[in-house]
Design an enzyme around this catalytic site. Structure first.
Site, PDB file in Angstrom:
ATOM      1  N   GLU A   1     -14.493   1.078   0.034  1.00 46.28           N
ATOM      2  CA  GLU A   1     -14.533   1.127   1.498  1.00 46.28           C
ATOM      3  C   GLU A   1     -15.642   2.047   1.998  1.00 46.28           C
ATOM      4  O   GLU A   1     -15.741   3.205   1.590  1.00 46.28           O
ATOM      5  CB  GLU A   1     -13.189   1.601   2.073  1.00 46.28           C
ATOM      6  CG  GLU A   1     -13.184   1.628   3.590  1.00 46.28           C
ATOM      7  CD  GLU A   1     -11.806   1.815   4.197  1.00 46.28           C
ATOM      8  OE1 GLU A   1     -11.714   1.903   5.438  1.00 46.28           O
ATOM      9  OE2 GLU A   1     -10.807   1.871   3.439  1.00 46.28           O
TER      10      GLU A   1
ATOM     11  N   LYS B   1      -1.137  -0.770  -4.136  1.00 44.37           N
ATOM     12  CA  LYS B   1      -2.458  -0.161  -4.017  1.00 44.37           C
ATOM     13  C   LYS B   1      -2.299   1.332  -3.771  1.00 44.37           C
ATOM     14  O   LYS B   1      -1.364   1.740  -3.075  1.00 44.37           O
ATOM     15  CB  LYS B   1      -3.264  -0.780  -2.861  1.00 44.37           C
ATOM     16  CG  LYS B   1      -4.688  -0.192  -2.740  1.00 44.37           C
ATOM     17  CD  LYS B   1      -5.491  -0.863  -1.648  1.00 44.37           C
ATOM     18  CE  LYS B   1      -5.146  -0.362  -0.271  1.00 44.37           C
ATOM     19  NZ  LYS B   1      -5.499   1.082  -0.058  1.00 44.37           N
TER      20      LYS B   1
ATOM     21  N   ASP C   1       0.844  -1.197   0.000  1.00 48.83           N
ATOM     22  CA  ASP C   1       0.000   0.000   0.000  1.00 48.83           C
ATOM     23  C   ASP C   1       0.885   1.255   0.000  1.00 48.83           C
ATOM     24  O   ASP C   1       1.608   1.510   0.962  1.00 48.83           O
ATOM     25  CB  ASP C   1      -0.871  -0.031   1.261  1.00 48.83           C
ATOM     26  CG  ASP C   1      -2.137   0.785   1.124  1.00 48.83           C
ATOM     27  OD1 ASP C   1      -2.334   1.422   0.073  1.00 48.83           O
ATOM     28  OD2 ASP C   1      -2.933   0.778   2.081  1.00 48.83           O
TER      29      ASP C   1
END
Length: 267
Positions: free
Chosen positions: A183, A114, A84
């Site tokens: 999310e 990501k 990430d």
């Protein structure tokens, strides 16, 4: 035992085979999750508030993230490992974004990266993909924007916000992402995004209609003393078990029970 790849995930979406993603930040956790058959191990920037004791994800540095990603990569034999990108390591220039993303593959052994954000990240995504770096997108509640959002709030609740999120998802897909984390958005919005995209979507508090589910491993295993988000299902309470074990160790040392004869070496 075949490695999970971007092609594997695409096949899973097309077959309707749900994808599993859990965070991991160290070698033993990676080994455990890999043995359990989890498809993707994300070394999330949740590293900051979950493992490193920061208030949120913002202070995490690239070097910290690379260090933990490398440990996870050493433990994952089957799962895809995704690093990430931390805050401020991909939002400045495209060249810097590509270079920093490339370090995850070159130095840390990750298979993809990501990043958070929508249309404003499309050029960076396109440049990474053209360089050979697989990219996972992330829309909805993007924790690196917590101060701009005014806290951890559900996103995409209005028609206008939902439409923008859907447009961002399509833009990111066109730019080349291989999957998309959604999310904390309404389940019906996540369902619409999933239907419109050819690539897999992964729900982190976005309901059951995505192609896979995401959770922070410390939340699902009950390893912390903080209250987990509403969407988390806690499958164990390891903190309570560990705390009891440590208290028993202390008691046995104080009372002279440990170490016993069976724990001592002879001549």
């Amino acid at each position: 035992m075949s490695r999970v790849t971007t092609a594997t995930l695409q096949e899973m979406k097309e077959k309707g085979d749900p994808i599993t993603l859990l965070t991991a930040y160290d070698y033993p956790t990676a080994c455990l999750l890999d043995e359990a058959g989890i498809d993707i191990l994300l070394v999330g920037d949740s590293l900051g508030n979950t493992v490193l004791g920061y208030e949120n994800t913002l202070p995490v540095t690239l070097e910290e993230s690379l260090h933990h990603t490398a440990a996870v990569a050493r433990g994952a034999k089957r799962a895809m490992v995704v690093g990430d990108l931390p805050f401020l390591y991909y939002q400045t220039t495209i060249g810097e974004a590509v270079w920093n993303a490339g370090r995850y593959l070159k130095e840390a052994g990750a298979h993809a990266v990501k990043l958070e954000g929508g249309r404003e990240r499309a050029d960076a995504v396109r440049a990474m993909v053209e360089t050979g770096i697989p990219v996972m997108g992330h829309l909805g509640l993007t924790p690196q924007m917590v101060h701009q959002f005014g806290g951890y709030r559900v996103q995409g609740k209005t028609d206008e916000a939902a439409q923008r999120l859907i447009e961002d998802a399509l833009i990111l897909e066109e730019a080349g992402i291989f999957s998309l984390v959604l999310e904390c958005i309404p389940a019906d919005v996540a369902a619409e995004v999933t239907e419109k995209l050819k690539i897999p979507t992964l729900s982190c508090g976005a309901g059951p209609h995505c192609d896979g589910q995401v959770m922070v491993v410390h939340d699902m295993l009950g390893c912390t003393d903080r209250k987990p988000p509403k969407f988390v299902k806690q499958y164990a309470n390891l903190r309570e078990i560990a705390l009891e074990a440590v208290k028993t160790f202390k008691k046995e040392v104080k009372e002279g029970i440990f170490p016993g004869p069976e724990h001592c070496y002879g001549k």
